[in-house]
Scaffold this active site. Structure first.
Site, short mmCIF file in Angstrom:
data_model
loop_
_atom_site.label_atom_id
_atom_site.label_comp_id
_atom_site.label_asym_id
_atom_site.label_seq_id
_atom_site.Cartn_x
_atom_site.Cartn_y
_atom_site.Cartn_z
N TYR A 53 5.92 10.82 7.31
CA TYR A 53 5.42 9.49 7.68
C TYR A 53 4.68 9.51 9.02
CZ TYR A 53 7.61 7.49 3.60
OH TYR A 53 7.90 7.20 2.30
N HIS A 109 6.16 -3.51 0.21
CA HIS A 109 6.74 -2.15 0.38
C HIS A 109 6.88 -1.76 1.84
CE1 HIS A 109 5.36 -0.95 -3.95
NE2 HIS A 109 6.39 -1.73 -3.96
N ALA A 217 -13.52 0.26 -5.29
CA ALA A 217 -13.13 -1.04 -4.74
C ALA A 217 -14.16 -1.57 -3.74
CB ALA A 217 -11.76 -0.92 -4.05
N1 APR Z 1 -11.48 2.11 -5.78
C1 APR Z 1 -10.68 1.45 -6.69
N2 APR Z 1 -9.56 2.00 -7.26
C2 APR Z 1 -9.26 3.26 -6.88
C3 APR Z 1 -10.05 4.01 -5.97
C4 APR Z 1 -11.19 3.37 -5.40
N3 APR Z 1 -11.98 3.98 -4.53
N4 APR Z 1 -9.49 5.24 -5.83
C5 APR Z 1 -8.40 5.27 -6.64
N5 APR Z 1 -8.27 4.09 -7.29
C6 APR Z 1 -7.25 3.66 -8.24
C7 APR Z 1 -6.68 4.80 -9.09
O1 APR Z 1 -7.44 4.91 -10.28
C8 APR Z 1 -5.26 4.33 -9.37
O2 APR Z 1 -5.20 3.58 -10.59
O3 APR Z 1 -6.17 3.17 -7.49
C9 APR Z 1 -4.95 3.36 -8.20
C10 APR Z 1 -3.93 3.90 -7.22
O4 APR Z 1 -2.72 4.06 -7.91
P1 APR Z 1 -1.45 4.69 -7.16
O5 APR Z 1 -1.85 5.87 -6.41
O6 APR Z 1 -0.38 4.80 -8.18
O7 APR Z 1 -1.09 3.57 -6.06
P2 APR Z 1 -0.27 2.21 -6.22
O8 APR Z 1 -0.51 1.59 -7.56
O9 APR Z 1 -0.56 1.39 -5.04
O10 APR Z 1 1.24 2.76 -6.15
C11 APR Z 1 2.30 1.85 -6.16
O11 APR Z 1 3.88 3.59 -5.72
O12 APR Z 1 4.31 5.54 -4.65
C12 APR Z 1 4.61 4.20 -4.65
O13 APR Z 1 5.25 2.80 -2.85
C13 APR Z 1 4.17 3.52 -3.36
O14 APR Z 1 3.07 1.38 -3.07
C14 APR Z 1 3.07 2.56 -3.83
C15 APR Z 1 3.42 2.33 -5.28
#
Ligand code: APR
Length: 231
Positions: A53, A109, A217
């Site tokens: 972290y 979170h 995004a």
């Molecule tokens: N623009 C839009 N979407 C994007 C981009 C981008 N530039 N880059 C990646 N992504 C998308 C990916 O396709 C994926 O579906 O963002 C998503 C990220 O997914 P995760 O990595 O699983 O993140 P998240 O959904 O926030 O995870 C949820 O999991 O590990 C735990 O606590 C942690 O808050 C987190 C939770």
């Protein structure tokens, strides 16, 4: 209009903050979350967890918000001017939404720039590294103020109250892999809300959404936000 927006790691990806899942060097492909992001891991090897972290905190301090964060801050202000409201619930532990100007951000979170006493629960601001010597004023060991696997997310009552009051549900940059956040779309649908997904690729629960837009995004969020304000 009363908007409920859920964001995930994809919103901060273009600011240089890693995503957890998906193609390329996703965090949970490079590291085992059970060794780094559980209360058991912290009990077993706090120095290892702090190192993980601390590196993410330093990375965050060197990062900047991108066009997606800026568009959501503009949207919040624009809706307020029109008598509407935006509740921004984020799974992200970074402060890029706030740095872009968003004022109503719910960090379900936790927050990387805060520490929590593992004994008394007191939460304090933290920009420096944490170590096994880091103590709260009452002597308890400090841990990152983040929600680990197996722990209950924060502000769930506020989140469900905001869902109750919303007219539109939007998920941006999240894979839909982690509950309870991944279940919000179903809650929203059960309340008759229209649901929209903005992501790089279809999420695990893409089929639940009425509208889906795919792309980076920083590119798709500003145009979508502009359309909302033009309504
Ligand atoms: N623009 C839009 N979407 C994007 C981009 C981008 N530039 N880059 C990646 N992504 C998308 C990916 O396709 C994926 O579906 O963002 C998503 C990220 O997914 P995760 O990595 O699983 O993140 P998240 O959904 O926030 O995870 C949820 O999991 O590990 C735990 O606590 C942690 O808050 C987190 C939770």
């Amino acid at each position: 209009m009363n908007l409920f927006i859920l964001t995930g790691a994809g919103v901060s990806a273009e600011s240089g903050l890693g995503v957890f899942r998906g193609p390329g060097a996703a965090l949970w492909k490079r590291y085992d979350p059970m060794q780094l992001a559980t209360p058991e891991a912290f009990a077993r090897d706090p120095a290892l967890v702090h190192a993980f972290y601390n590196a993410r905190r330093r990375n965050l301090l060197a990062a900047s918000p991108n066009a997606a964060h800026a568009a959501l801050a503009r949207l919040e202000a624009g809706l307020a001017q029109r008598g509407g409201a935006l509740t921004l619930v984020t799974q992200n532990i970074d402060d890029l939404h706030e740095r872009a100007g968003s004022t109503r951000v719910i960090h379900m979170h936790g927050e990387l720039l805060k520490a929590r006493c593992a004994a008394c629960g007191a939460v304090s601001d933290r920009r420096e590294d944490l170590s096994t010597d880091s103590r709260c004023d009452r002597g308890g060991a400090l841990r990152p103020h983040v929600v680990w696997f197996g722990e209950t997310p924060l502000y769930m009552e506020e989140i469900y109250a905001a869902l109750e009051a919303a007219d539109l549900f939007v998920a941006i940059g999240t894979s839909g892999a982690v509950y309870p956040a991944a279940g919000f779309v179903r809650e929203a649908r059960a309340r008759g809300l229209r649901c929209c997904e903005l992501n790089l690729e279809p999420s695990e629960n893409a089929a639940e959404f009425d509208e889906r837009r795919y792309g980076r995004a920083s590119e798709i969020t500003p145009s979508w936000a502009q359309e909302i304000l033009a309504r």
